[in-house]
Motif scaffolding. Structure first.
Motif, short mmCIF file in Angstrom:
data_model
loop_
_atom_site.label_atom_id
_atom_site.label_comp_id
_atom_site.label_asym_id
_atom_site.label_seq_id
_atom_site.Cartn_x
_atom_site.Cartn_y
_atom_site.Cartn_z
N MET A 1 0.88 -1.10 -0.02
CA MET A 1 0.02 0.14 0.13
C MET A 1 0.79 1.22 0.04
O MET A 1 1.99 1.20 0.57
N LYS A 2 0.49 2.32 -0.48
CA LYS A 2 1.09 3.70 -0.71
C LYS A 2 0.24 4.75 -0.19
O LYS A 2 -0.90 4.77 -0.61
N GLN A 3 0.66 5.74 0.63
CA GLN A 3 0.10 6.72 0.81
C GLN A 3 0.38 7.96 -0.17
O GLN A 3 1.50 8.22 -0.52
N LEU A 4 -0.88 8.55 -0.65
CA LEU A 4 -0.54 9.75 -1.62
C LEU A 4 -0.77 11.06 -0.83
O LEU A 4 -1.79 11.00 -0.26
N THR A 5 0.18 11.96 -0.61
CA THR A 5 -0.09 13.32 -0.09
C THR A 5 -0.20 14.11 -1.39
O THR A 5 1.14 14.38 -1.89
N ILE A 6 -1.20 14.72 -2.04
CA ILE A 6 -1.18 15.32 -3.03
C ILE A 6 -1.34 16.95 -2.65
O ILE A 6 -2.54 17.24 -2.08
#
Length: 114
Positions: A1-6
């Motif tokens: 899993m990856k967290q995207l901070t956009i």
């Protein structure tokens, strides 16, 4: 899993969230933030007086996606948020080792699924 901070322009928030929803991303946290990057702020004129604003208003979207849709999520955000001008924003990617749904105690991908 990856967290995207956009980090995106406020006027691009709805198109970015719609693009994420379109590929199946439903869980996200959105915050109003202020920041400074290459732009170093903006100059505005209010009632004939010029003001320098050092921090620019942006929106921050945080979401966790599976490894399977990670690349598609990045492509969708880039397509929805890009104007080609300075200040379009950034995407930061963090590896997530686990997620736990508090209500049920589910771990991993099961904690993210609806």
């Amino acid at each position: 899993m990856k967290q995207l901070t956009i980090i995106v322009r406020p006027e691009k928030l709805s198109s970015v969230t719609a693009a994420l929803h379109h590929i199946g991303v439903t869980g996200m946290t959105i915050s109003d933030v202020r920041g400074q990057g290459i732009q170093k702020g903006v100059t505005t004129i209010y009632r004939g007086v010029e003001y320098q604003t050092n921090f620019v208003l942006k929106n921050k979207i945080e979401t966790v996606v599976s490894n399977e849709i990670y690349e598609k999520a990045i492509e969708s955000v880039l397509e929805a948020a890009r104007t080609g001008k300075v200040g379009d924003g950034k995407i930061f990617v963090t590896e997530i080792t686990d997620a736990i749904r508090i209500r049920t105690g589910e771990h991993g991908q099961a904690a993210l699924d609806q």
